[in-house]
Motif scaffolding. Structure first.
Motif, PDB file in Angstrom:
ATOM      1  N   ASP A  53       0.816  -1.210   0.000  1.00 39.82           N
ATOM      2  CA  ASP A  53       0.000   0.000   0.000  1.00 39.82           C
ATOM      3  C   ASP A  53       0.854   1.266   0.000  1.00 39.82           C
ATOM      4  N   ILE A  54       2.165   1.088   0.056  1.00 45.06           N
ATOM      5  CA  ILE A  54       3.089   2.212  -0.090  1.00 45.06           C
ATOM      6  C   ILE A  54       3.574   2.177  -1.534  1.00 45.06           C
ATOM      7  N   VAL A  55       3.200   3.179  -2.302  1.00 48.06           N
ATOM      8  CA  VAL A  55       3.525   3.222  -3.725  1.00 48.06           C
ATOM      9  C   VAL A  55       4.772   4.082  -3.923  1.00 48.06           C
ATOM     10  N   ILE A  56       5.782   3.497  -4.546  1.00 50.91           N
ATOM     11  CA  ILE A  56       7.035   4.204  -4.818  1.00 50.91           C
ATOM     12  C   ILE A  56       7.187   4.344  -6.328  1.00 50.91           C
ATOM     13  N   GLY A 126      -0.731   5.279  13.240  1.00 43.96           N
ATOM     14  CA  GLY A 126      -1.039   4.892  14.618  1.00 43.96           C
ATOM     15  C   GLY A 126       0.228   4.446  15.317  1.00 43.96           C
ATOM     16  N   SER A 127       0.192   3.268  15.908  1.00 44.56           N
ATOM     17  CA  SER A 127       1.380   2.742  16.588  1.00 44.56           C
ATOM     18  C   SER A 127       2.109   1.714  15.727  1.00 44.56           C
ATOM     19  N   GLN A 128       1.691   1.568  14.465  1.00 46.15           N
ATOM     20  CA  GLN A 128       2.303   0.581  13.575  1.00 46.15           C
ATOM     21  C   GLN A 128       3.180   1.267  12.526  1.00 46.15           C
ATOM     22  N   TYR A 129       4.174   0.502  12.057  1.00 45.40           N
ATOM     23  CA  TYR A 129       5.081   0.976  11.020  1.00 45.40           C
ATOM     24  C   TYR A 129       5.041   0.010   9.845  1.00 45.40           C
ATOM     25  N   PHE A 130       4.891   0.563   8.650  1.00 50.26           N
ATOM     26  CA  PHE A 130       4.818  -0.227   7.427  1.00 50.26           C
ATOM     27  C   PHE A 130       5.990   0.157   6.545  1.00 50.26           C
ATOM     28  N   THR A 131       6.427  -0.763   5.687  1.00 50.38           N
ATOM     29  CA  THR A 131       7.583  -0.476   4.857  1.00 50.38           C
ATOM     30  C   THR A 131       7.435  -1.053   3.456  1.00 50.38           C
ATOM     31  N   ASN A 132       8.138  -0.416   2.533  1.00 49.55           N
ATOM     32  CA  ASN A 132       8.264  -0.904   1.167  1.00 49.55           C
ATOM     33  C   ASN A 132       9.608  -0.380   0.657  1.00 49.55           C
ATOM     34  N   ALA A 133      10.184  -1.054  -0.307  1.00 46.62           N
ATOM     35  CA  ALA A 133      11.496  -0.647  -0.827  1.00 46.62           C
ATOM     36  C   ALA A 133      11.562  -0.847  -2.324  1.00 46.62           C
ATOM     37  N   LYS A 134      12.478  -0.098  -2.936  1.00 46.45           N
ATOM     38  CA  LYS A 134      12.738  -0.244  -4.364  1.00 46.45           C
ATOM     39  C   LYS A 134      14.229  -0.043  -4.580  1.00 46.45           C
ATOM     40  N   ASN A 135      14.827  -0.920  -5.371  1.00 53.41           N
ATOM     41  CA  ASN A 135      16.249  -0.807  -5.659  1.00 53.41           C
ATOM     42  C   ASN A 135      16.454   0.155  -6.818  1.00 53.41           C
ATOM     43  N   ILE A 136      17.412   1.073  -6.636  1.00 53.12           N
ATOM     44  CA  ILE A 136      17.740   2.041  -7.672  1.00 53.12           C
ATOM     45  C   ILE A 136      19.226   1.912  -7.996  1.00 53.12           C
ATOM     46  N   THR A 137      19.525   1.738  -9.277  1.00 55.22           N
ATOM     47  CA  THR A 137      20.912   1.652  -9.738  1.00 55.22           C
ATOM     48  C   THR A 137      21.367   3.047 -10.141  1.00 55.22           C
ATOM     49  N   VAL A 138      22.443   3.518  -9.510  1.00 54.43           N
ATOM     50  CA  VAL A 138      22.973   4.844  -9.792  1.00 54.43           C
ATOM     51  C   VAL A 138      24.147   4.703 -10.753  1.00 54.43           C
ATOM     52  N   LEU A 139      24.059   5.384 -11.898  1.00 54.90           N
ATOM     53  CA  LEU A 139      25.115   5.288 -12.908  1.00 54.90           C
ATOM     54  C   LEU A 139      26.252   6.283 -12.672  1.00 54.90           C
ATOM     55  N   GLU A 140      25.955   7.432 -12.025  1.00 51.83           N
ATOM     56  CA  GLU A 140      26.976   8.434 -11.724  1.00 51.83           C
ATOM     57  C   GLU A 140      26.784   8.887 -10.285  1.00 51.83           C
ATOM     58  N   ASN A 141      27.835   8.817  -9.477  1.00 53.81           N
ATOM     59  CA  ASN A 141      27.801   9.138  -8.059  1.00 53.81           C
ATOM     60  C   ASN A 141      27.268  10.550  -7.821  1.00 53.81           C
TER      61      ASN A 141
END
Length: 144
Positions: A53-56, A126-141
């Protein structure tokens, strides 16, 4: 002349009062932490529940890590805060947005990424924590 100095001093104090209020809301230790675990601890994040439900919306490959545009939307009821972490950055906590009642939990921002990494989002509801992640490839620092 004393009256002018007094009035100028009072006006300055009134103008700077909001800055002190905002500074009190800033969690300095969380933003200065060099490990994601420590930043989470300073934000009082307990157990995280994975949620789709966390859209990235972010690029899978960022041409330049200095400017990576991301968009975060929480479809979780009663979202109070959205925290953005980049694990491989020198300081992993990028931002912590706090929402008032009725505010739409939606953020569009640009971040810096030192290298390829997971973009991790933590939502407080509320008192809950939800998480989602997405990997991002960086081509230039972007952080050096």
């Amino acid at each position: 002349m004393q009256r002018r100095s007094f009035l100028l001093g009072m006006l300055t104090m009134i103008a700077l009062a909001p800055i002190k209020v905002w500074a009190a809301l800033w969690n300095r230790p969380a933003f200065e932490a060099v490990k994601i675990k420590d930043a989470r601890q300073y934000l009082n994040v307990s157990e995280e529940i994975p949620s789709s439900d966390i859209v990235i919306v972010a690029p899978e490959r960022a041409e330049n890590g200095a400017v990576v545009q991301i968009e975060i939307r929480s479809n979780i009821q009663n979202t109070e805060a959205i925290a953005i972490f980049v694990e491989n950055n020198p300081t992993p906590l990028i931002a912590n947005f706090i929402f008032g009642d009725g505010a739409e939990p939606f953020v569009v921002t640009r971040i810096k990424m030192a290298e390829s990494s997971d973009l991790k989002i933590v939502v407080k509801a509320g008192s809950q924590y939800f998480t989602n992640a997405k990997n991002i490839t960086v081509l230039e620092n972007g952080c050096g």
